[in-house]
Design an enzyme around this catalytic site. Sequence first.
Site, mmCIF file in Angstrom:
data_model
loop_
_atom_site.group_PDB
_atom_site.id
_atom_site.type_symbol
_atom_site.label_atom_id
_atom_site.label_comp_id
_atom_site.label_asym_id
_atom_site.label_seq_id
_atom_site.Cartn_x
_atom_site.Cartn_y
_atom_site.Cartn_z
ATOM 1 N N ASP A 11 -6.719 -10.810 0.781
ATOM 2 C CA ASP A 11 -6.545 -9.375 0.385
ATOM 3 C C ASP A 11 -5.618 -8.315 1.840
ATOM 4 O OD1 ASP A 11 -8.717 -8.992 2.411
ATOM 5 O OD2 ASP A 11 -10.137 -8.328 0.873
ATOM 6 N N SER A 12 -6.117 -7.248 1.381
ATOM 7 C CA SER A 12 -5.475 -6.081 2.643
ATOM 8 C C SER A 12 -6.204 -6.434 3.757
ATOM 9 C CB SER A 12 -5.741 -4.785 2.244
ATOM 10 O OG SER A 12 -5.335 -4.430 0.947
ATOM 11 N N HIS A 45 0.686 -1.138 -0.044
ATOM 12 C CA HIS A 45 -0.224 -0.103 -0.023
ATOM 13 C C HIS A 45 0.679 1.056 -0.115
ATOM 14 C CE1 HIS A 45 -2.241 -3.281 1.586
ATOM 15 N NE2 HIS A 45 -3.352 -2.520 1.218
#
Length: 190
Positions: free
Chosen positions: A105-106, A62
């Site tokens: 995922d995140s 990110h």
Amino acid sequence: MYVAMIIRKYFLIIALLVMPWLAIPSVSAADKGWFNTFTDNVAETWRQPEYYDLYVPAITWHARFAYDKEKTDRYNERPWGVGFGQSRWDDKGNWHGLYMMAFKDSFNKWEPIGGYGWEKTWRPLEDDNFRLGLGFTAGVTARDNWNYIPIPVLLPLASIGYGPATFQMTYIPGSYNNGNVYFAWMRFQF
């Protein structure tokens, strides 16, 4: 009712995705056009693959300039998962692939993605096994935080490879605290 609510809520996003398709000029009969070329390439990759591929997600990152630190401290950046696909090289030496992949995922929730990828490939060294690629992927994903509603994606691709191994990557654009994610995986051809 639920579908209508989603369409109203995401009308601008849907409109922005559809508008470029409507603005494509008509083409002559001699040129089959970008859409027919695209669908022909997808069909040929489906019917006549040269390789079967194993996808191993490697990293998500990110962009720190686009996130609050407390968010990035909580996010998963190790996208455990696996994927499979089939691919081919065309007569120009460019790569075409169809794939399905699932990864964490995140938020450490499962995210499936599937689609078609294409890369213009360069072989800058005398050794043809070494290659660089730039292209795109068009597909569909679904996320837990969006209630697993199918989401169309059109993203850039870049890669560096040698022989049957390729390090492939994309960047998911976004706004502050949303998107702006680098995602990369290994692709092995068999």
